[in-house]
Design a protein around this motif. Sequence first.
Motif, PDB file in Angstrom:
ATOM      1  N   ASN A 136      49.749  36.528  47.824  1.00  0.00           N
ATOM      2  CA  ASN A 136      51.038  36.083  48.360  1.00  0.00           C
ATOM      3  C   ASN A 136      51.620  35.110  47.342  1.00  0.00           C
ATOM      4  O   ASN A 136      50.882  34.542  46.527  1.00  0.00           O
ATOM      5  CB  ASN A 136      50.843  35.403  49.709  1.00  0.00           C
ATOM      6  N   PRO A 137      52.962  34.919  47.351  1.00  0.00           N
ATOM      7  CA  PRO A 137      53.559  34.040  46.341  1.00  0.00           C
ATOM      8  C   PRO A 137      52.865  32.675  46.299  1.00  0.00           C
ATOM      9  O   PRO A 137      52.629  32.063  47.340  1.00  0.00           O
ATOM     10  CB  PRO A 137      55.016  33.914  46.795  1.00  0.00           C
ATOM     11  N   GLY A 138      52.518  32.242  45.088  1.00  0.00           N
ATOM     12  CA  GLY A 138      51.892  30.926  44.918  1.00  0.00           C
ATOM     13  C   GLY A 138      50.375  30.943  44.976  1.00  0.00           C
ATOM     14  O   GLY A 138      49.735  29.941  44.676  1.00  0.00           O
ATOM     15  N   ASP A 139      49.790  32.062  45.371  1.00  0.00           N
ATOM     16  CA  ASP A 139      48.315  32.127  45.402  1.00  0.00           C
ATOM     17  C   ASP A 139      47.773  31.971  43.984  1.00  0.00           C
ATOM     18  O   ASP A 139      48.304  32.553  43.035  1.00  0.00           O
ATOM     19  CB  ASP A 139      47.838  33.481  45.948  1.00  0.00           C
ATOM     20  N   GLU A 140      46.695  31.202  43.874  1.00  0.00           N
ATOM     21  CA  GLU A 140      46.115  30.968  42.541  1.00  0.00           C
ATOM     22  C   GLU A 140      44.978  31.943  42.236  1.00  0.00           C
ATOM     23  O   GLU A 140      44.202  32.288  43.126  1.00  0.00           O
ATOM     24  CB  GLU A 140      45.573  29.535  42.469  1.00  0.00           C
ATOM     25  N   ILE A 164      27.411  32.065  40.681  1.00  0.00           N
ATOM     26  CA  ILE A 164      28.864  32.228  40.865  1.00  0.00           C
ATOM     27  C   ILE A 164      29.142  32.836  42.249  1.00  0.00           C
ATOM     28  O   ILE A 164      30.032  32.396  42.984  1.00  0.00           O
ATOM     29  CB  ILE A 164      29.458  33.096  39.732  1.00  0.00           C
ATOM     30  N   ALA A 165      28.339  33.832  42.616  1.00  0.00           N
ATOM     31  CA  ALA A 165      28.529  34.495  43.920  1.00  0.00           C
ATOM     32  C   ALA A 165      28.402  33.483  45.058  1.00  0.00           C
ATOM     33  O   ALA A 165      29.144  33.530  46.045  1.00  0.00           O
ATOM     34  CB  ALA A 165      27.519  35.618  44.084  1.00  0.00           C
ATOM     35  N   LYS A 166      27.481  32.553  44.898  1.00  0.00           N
ATOM     36  CA  LYS A 166      27.259  31.541  45.937  1.00  0.00           C
ATOM     37  C   LYS A 166      28.539  30.728  46.168  1.00  0.00           C
ATOM     38  O   LYS A 166      28.954  30.494  47.313  1.00  0.00           O
ATOM     39  CB  LYS A 166      26.126  30.609  45.485  1.00  0.00           C
ATOM     40  N   VAL A 167      29.166  30.313  45.069  1.00  0.00           N
ATOM     41  CA  VAL A 167      30.402  29.524  45.164  1.00  0.00           C
ATOM     42  C   VAL A 167      31.525  30.359  45.800  1.00  0.00           C
ATOM     43  O   VAL A 167      32.257  29.888  46.675  1.00  0.00           O
ATOM     44  CB  VAL A 167      30.842  29.039  43.750  1.00  0.00           C
ATOM     45  N   VAL A 168      31.627  31.609  45.354  1.00  0.00           N
ATOM     46  CA  VAL A 168      32.689  32.491  45.851  1.00  0.00           C
ATOM     47  C   VAL A 168      32.563  32.683  47.365  1.00  0.00           C
ATOM     48  O   VAL A 168      33.556  32.614  48.103  1.00  0.00           O
ATOM     49  CB  VAL A 168      32.617  33.853  45.109  1.00  0.00           C
ATOM     50  N   VAL A 169      31.335  32.887  47.823  1.00  0.00           N
ATOM     51  CA  VAL A 169      31.116  33.112  49.252  1.00  0.00           C
ATOM     52  C   VAL A 169      31.386  31.827  50.030  1.00  0.00           C
ATOM     53  O   VAL A 169      32.072  31.827  51.054  1.00  0.00           O
ATOM     54  CB  VAL A 169      29.677  33.631  49.495  1.00  0.00           C
ATOM     55  N   GLU A 170      30.865  30.727  49.506  1.00  0.00           N
ATOM     56  CA  GLU A 170      31.050  29.423  50.172  1.00  0.00           C
ATOM     57  C   GLU A 170      32.527  29.082  50.310  1.00  0.00           C
ATOM     58  O   GLU A 170      32.984  28.614  51.340  1.00  0.00           O
ATOM     59  CB  GLU A 170      30.390  28.362  49.300  1.00  0.00           C
ATOM     60  N   LYS A 171      33.282  29.334  49.257  1.00  0.00           N
ATOM     61  CA  LYS A 171      34.705  28.971  49.241  1.00  0.00           C
ATOM     62  C   LYS A 171      35.582  30.087  49.788  1.00  0.00           C
ATOM     63  O   LYS A 171      36.797  29.938  49.890  1.00  0.00           O
ATOM     64  CB  LYS A 171      35.152  28.621  47.810  1.00  0.00           C
ATOM     65  N   ASP A 172      34.995  31.222  50.069  1.00  0.00           N
ATOM     66  CA  ASP A 172      35.684  32.348  50.676  1.00  0.00           C
ATOM     67  C   ASP A 172      36.914  32.800  49.874  1.00  0.00           C
ATOM     68  O   ASP A 172      38.042  32.774  50.382  1.00  0.00           O
ATOM     69  CB  ASP A 172      36.094  31.980  52.117  1.00  0.00           C
ATOM     70  N   ILE A 173      36.663  33.198  48.647  1.00  0.00           N
ATOM     71  CA  ILE A 173      37.738  33.777  47.825  1.00  0.00           C
ATOM     72  C   ILE A 173      37.300  35.182  47.399  1.00  0.00           C
ATOM     73  O   ILE A 173      36.164  35.578  47.637  1.00  0.00           O
ATOM     74  CB  ILE A 173      38.062  32.905  46.580  1.00  0.00           C
ATOM     75  N   TYR A 174      38.221  35.912  46.778  1.00  0.00           N
ATOM     76  CA  TYR A 174      37.869  37.240  46.262  1.00  0.00           C
ATOM     77  C   TYR A 174      37.372  37.135  44.826  1.00  0.00           C
ATOM     78  O   TYR A 174      37.755  36.214  44.094  1.00  0.00           O
ATOM     79  CB  TYR A 174      39.103  38.159  46.230  1.00  0.00           C
ATOM     80  N   ASN A 199      44.736  26.779  47.567  1.00  0.00           N
ATOM     81  CA  ASN A 199      45.584  27.937  47.241  1.00  0.00           C
ATOM     82  C   ASN A 199      44.851  29.043  46.476  1.00  0.00           C
ATOM     83  O   ASN A 199      45.452  30.070  46.156  1.00  0.00           O
ATOM     84  CB  ASN A 199      46.775  27.497  46.372  1.00  0.00           C
ATOM     85  N   THR A 200      43.578  28.822  46.151  1.00  0.00           N
ATOM     86  CA  THR A 200      42.861  29.828  45.349  1.00  0.00           C
ATOM     87  C   THR A 200      42.614  31.085  46.169  1.00  0.00           C
ATOM     88  O   THR A 200      42.074  31.022  47.273  1.00  0.00           O
ATOM     89  CB  THR A 200      41.507  29.265  44.867  1.00  0.00           C
ATOM     90  N   LYS A 201      42.995  32.204  45.596  1.00  0.00           N
ATOM     91  CA  LYS A 201      42.762  33.470  46.291  1.00  0.00           C
ATOM     92  C   LYS A 201      41.654  34.283  45.632  1.00  0.00           C
ATOM     93  O   LYS A 201      40.913  34.997  46.302  1.00  0.00           O
ATOM     94  CB  LYS A 201      44.083  34.275  46.314  1.00  0.00           C
ATOM     95  N   ALA A 202      41.567  34.197  44.299  1.00  0.00           N
ATOM     96  CA  ALA A 202      40.615  35.087  43.621  1.00  0.00           C
ATOM     97  C   ALA A 202      40.157  34.510  42.295  1.00  0.00           C
ATOM     98  O   ALA A 202      40.802  33.626  41.720  1.00  0.00           O
ATOM     99  CB  ALA A 202      41.261  36.452  43.380  1.00  0.00           C
ATOM    100  N   LEU A 203      39.034  35.066  41.847  1.00  0.00           N
ATOM    101  CA  LEU A 203      38.477  34.773  40.519  1.00  0.00           C
ATOM    102  C   LEU A 203      38.401  36.103  39.786  1.00  0.00           C
ATOM    103  O   LEU A 203      37.977  37.102  40.371  1.00  0.00           O
ATOM    104  CB  LEU A 203      37.066  34.204  40.695  1.00  0.00           C
ATOM    105  N   ILE A 204      38.820  36.117  38.518  1.00  0.00           N
ATOM    106  CA  ILE A 204      38.594  37.330  37.717  1.00  0.00           C
ATOM    107  C   ILE A 204      37.301  37.148  36.936  1.00  0.00           C
ATOM    108  O   ILE A 204      37.097  36.116  36.288  1.00  0.00           O
ATOM    109  CB  ILE A 204      39.752  37.591  36.724  1.00  0.00           C
ATOM    110  N   ILE A 230      38.651  25.393  42.208  1.00  0.00           N
ATOM    111  CA  ILE A 230      39.118  25.983  43.473  1.00  0.00           C
ATOM    112  C   ILE A 230      39.930  24.976  44.284  1.00  0.00           C
ATOM    113  O   ILE A 230      39.523  23.817  44.449  1.00  0.00           O
ATOM    114  CB  ILE A 230      37.923  26.530  44.286  1.00  0.00           C
ATOM    115  N   THR A 231      41.091  25.399  44.737  1.00  0.00           N
ATOM    116  CA  THR A 231      41.963  24.567  45.580  1.00  0.00           C
ATOM    117  C   THR A 231      42.234  25.354  46.870  1.00  0.00           C
ATOM    118  O   THR A 231      41.846  26.527  46.964  1.00  0.00           O
ATOM    119  CB  THR A 231      43.330  24.295  44.885  1.00  0.00           C
TER     120      THR A 231
END
Length: 398
Positions: free
Chosen positions: A114-118, A190-200, A165-170, A162-163
């Motif tokens: 969505n607009p502004g997603d980081e 890295i997966a641990k952080v992604v799951v904890e912070k709930d981003i894609y 507004n963070t939506k995803a990590l490439i 991660i803020t």
Amino acid sequence: MSLRLSEKAMSVKPSSTLAITAKAKEMKANGVDVVGFGAGEPDFNTPDNINEAAIDAINEGFTKYTPASGIVELKKAVCEKFEKFNHISYRPEQIVISNGGKHCLTNIFEAILNPGDEVIIPTPYWLSYPEIVKLSDGVPVFIRGERENGYKVTAEQIQAAITPNTKALILNTPSNPTGMIYTREELETIAKVVVEKDIYVVADEMYENLLYNGAEHVSIASLGEEIYKRTITCSGVAKGYAMTGWRIGYIGASAEIAKVMGSIQSHQTSNPNSIAQKAALEAIGGPQDTVEKMRLEFDERRKYMYERICNMPHVSTLEPQGAFYMFVDVTEACEKEYQGEKIETAARFADILINDYSVAVIPCADFGFPDHIRLSYAISVELIEKGLNRMEELLKSL
Ligand code: GLU
């Protein structure tokens, strides 16, 4: 006329990898003996069995629209490949076939942002990531992979970036432009952080077939149920099968994301090219011996190039473990003078190489590292030798 074009479109930079490659091809067409270390494009022909499958598709009239997100036979072959090679289980409704890797990424970001997603982008990055994110109204957030860590980022760095507004990590492994790969342990943290912070995670694994020195390719989506749910795994046939011009990429994701991407694609391009889908089916589902042959040949070139560059003055590099790129630090060369002027940037260094030595390399400011250049070793050893001789001549003269 005072009509104004789209601000968003105007902010997009053209792809310099393609521009430099086009320039080298044009010089060649004009009779200049140029050596192109530019675009990452295998010099091999597409293997015969794949070409035959495409010819058969034409002769059999497989030249009409296909389902928007791709033909089911190809989706099934992609699922089998994901299962066998990546150890990830997807069903055909979780697969979308698109017109090349860039198109996959475009669809992914249109589907999730969505607009502004980081979107967190580890630097150095493949130059199209930030542009594609911006085109989907996202905001690229860069974190730096330090040379001491193989130009890779750590889970701590990702966490700190991660803020709300963070939506995803490439995550790109093997990496373009560095050729580095993330290890299983690194991916687990890295997966641990992604799951904890709930981003894609957008896992770009386009170079997964091209690994050296016994390196292991690990897909982050294979590391557990929670990370699997949050990962969109992206790959394609361009690099591993010498099929850059065919334009076939694919993704595996949740059925929900795949459905949205399919809808988007149905309005953009109707479907990926029908003939190229049949060719990709043969590539993925057919014999894999040509892939191995090409990989072995890339490995020879890699070793040769690495050894040569290690012995050149004013430049240095790390040994790549995958893909077909060498990421070369030219900081010291930039401190030197050429024809009475300090070189200063990798862009100027690359200019000198192409204009005065007829060698095309990619300066990496557009990859987030303005003091590095990228050399592709997807050309013959003879050409690599010729190009490196010229580069060495320049470096020795500084
Ligand atoms: N991906 C290749 C490269 O980095 C091809 C050119 C492009 O798409 O940027 O050179």
